[in-house]
Scaffold this active site. Sequence first.
Site, PDB file in Angstrom:
ATOM      1  N   SER A  79      66.112   3.968  17.840  1.00 15.12           N
ATOM      2  CA  SER A  79      66.415   2.660  18.430  1.00 15.12           C
ATOM      3  C   SER A  79      67.710   2.647  19.234  1.00 15.12           C
ATOM      4  CB  SER A  79      66.426   1.563  17.351  1.00 15.12           C
ATOM      5  OG  SER A  79      65.135   1.424  16.775  1.00 15.12           O
ATOM      6  N   GLU A 137      57.390  11.681  13.857  1.00 15.25           N
ATOM      7  CA  GLU A 137      56.028  11.177  14.096  1.00 15.25           C
ATOM      8  C   GLU A 137      55.004  12.287  13.931  1.00 15.25           C
ATOM      9  OE1 GLU A 137      56.842   9.290  17.854  1.00 15.25           O
ATOM     10  OE2 GLU A 137      57.923   7.698  16.829  1.00 15.25           O
ATOM     11  N   ASN A 175      62.650  10.995  25.175  1.00 22.98           N
ATOM     12  CA  ASN A 175      61.361  11.327  24.558  1.00 22.98           C
ATOM     13  C   ASN A 175      60.381  10.236  24.955  1.00 22.98           C
ATOM     14  OD1 ASN A 175      59.193  11.901  22.941  1.00 22.98           O
ATOM     15  ND2 ASN A 175      60.246  11.512  20.997  1.00 22.98           N
ATOM     16  N   LYS A 217      57.275  10.177  24.484  1.00 15.72           N
ATOM     17  CA  LYS A 217      56.156  10.046  23.526  1.00 15.72           C
ATOM     18  C   LYS A 217      54.830   9.974  24.281  1.00 15.72           C
ATOM     19  CE  LYS A 217      59.363   8.147  20.219  1.00 15.72           C
ATOM     20  NZ  LYS A 217      59.597   7.327  19.044  1.00 15.72           N
ATOM     21  N   GLY A 273      61.901   3.422  16.509  1.00 16.37           N
ATOM     22  CA  GLY A 273      60.956   2.444  17.035  1.00 16.37           C
ATOM     23  C   GLY A 273      60.974   1.115  16.301  1.00 16.37           C
ATOM     24  N   HIS A 287      59.509  16.440  15.222  1.00 16.29           N
ATOM     25  CA  HIS A 287      59.718  14.988  15.294  1.00 16.29           C
ATOM     26  C   HIS A 287      59.035  14.304  14.102  1.00 16.29           C
ATOM     27  CE1 HIS A 287      59.590  10.854  16.651  1.00 16.29           C
ATOM     28  NE2 HIS A 287      60.565  11.170  17.472  1.00 16.29           N
ATOM     29  N   GLU A 346      67.517  11.831  13.162  1.00 16.27           N
ATOM     30  CA  GLU A 346      66.746  10.618  13.438  1.00 16.27           C
ATOM     31  C   GLU A 346      66.246  10.019  12.131  1.00 16.27           C
ATOM     32  OE1 GLU A 346      65.135  10.595  17.725  1.00 16.27           O
ATOM     33  OE2 GLU A 346      63.654  11.586  16.470  1.00 16.27           O
TER      34      GLU A 346
HETATM   35  P1  PGA Z   1      63.181   5.180  19.565  1.00 15.06           P
HETATM   36  O1  PGA Z   1      62.603   6.665  19.308  1.00 15.06           O
HETATM   37  O2  PGA Z   1      64.372   5.318  20.451  1.00 15.06           O
HETATM   38  O3  PGA Z   1      62.034   4.449  20.224  1.00 15.06           O
HETATM   39  O4  PGA Z   1      63.525   4.623  18.226  1.00 15.06           O
HETATM   40  C1  PGA Z   1      63.490   7.744  19.144  1.00 15.06           C
HETATM   41  C2  PGA Z   1      62.700   8.990  18.855  1.00 15.06           C
HETATM   42  O5  PGA Z   1      61.689   8.907  18.161  1.00 15.06           O
HETATM   43  O6  PGA Z   1      63.041  10.102  19.331  1.00 15.06           O
END
Ligand code: PGA
Length: 273
Positions: free
Chosen positions: A225, A101, A13, A15, A185, A99, A179
């Site tokens: 992460s 976010e 991903n 982003k 993140g 997601h 997640e």
């Molecule tokens: P990250 O994001 O690996 O940067 O924690 C994972 C995600 O949001 O899919």
Amino acid sequence: MIGAMREVIVAANWKMHTTPADAGELARTIAARTRVAGVVRVICPPYVSLAAVRDALAEDDPDVAVGAQNVHHELQGAYTGEIAAPMLAGLATWVIVGHSERRRDAGETDDLIGRKLGRAIDAGLRPILCVGEHLEDREARRQDAVVDAQLRGAFGALGALEGGDPAAIRAAGLVIAYEPVWAIGTGRNASGADATAMAGAIRSTLADLGHGPAADDIPILYGGSVTSVNIGEFFAEPAIDGALVGGASLKPDEMAGIVARAGVTAAARGAAG
Ligand code: PGA
């Protein structure tokens, strides 16, 4: 053996990173560094970079699938700035839905996410449905209830049968990404045992929603992460079928390490299956 036959999947991903000018090159580099038998690879760049990534991979490594990071819940209309599922034809074959976010920044509800999921399935896109609890939910030990409600909310909006039509969902190749929001993140990953416990909770909700034993066939990814260093902890868990990778997915070295470890699990499952 649990999970003996389930696919092993690593989804990137990206982003809000990369441009159409540099995304193709990054995709090509990652593809070349991750050619590992038995691992399903997916790269999800921003909408505007889908064509560049598609073209780069079509030339170099058509085994890597391209996914979008979102899709609208309507087919067309006065929705400025949005992208409908049929518009992704020829650009993407997978899509991330729900997601955290987007739940946070775009106010996406479970009902809306369910409608997006339905559009994705109707358009023949393979969906990765994201679920996961906030830190305060985990501290209050209600992570199972939160994820259960997210799944019921999304599947409830799918219509057809209550909880969606299990055959259609199965045919669509639905993947669920667990997640935990507190791990995204933040550099603070969940443990393999946490991920397994949640995968169990997810599969029991799916079974309860009418998916029966087929719930065991739905791949569940861990996300939050993930790095080449901690990925082994998740692949050590038979209930976990892969990873949805954010930050580390922009780094070819990291992706090489993550997919190499995925290949170990894929080989073991192949041998067991
Ligand atoms: P990250 O994001 O690996 O940067 O924690 C994972 C995600 O949001 O899919």
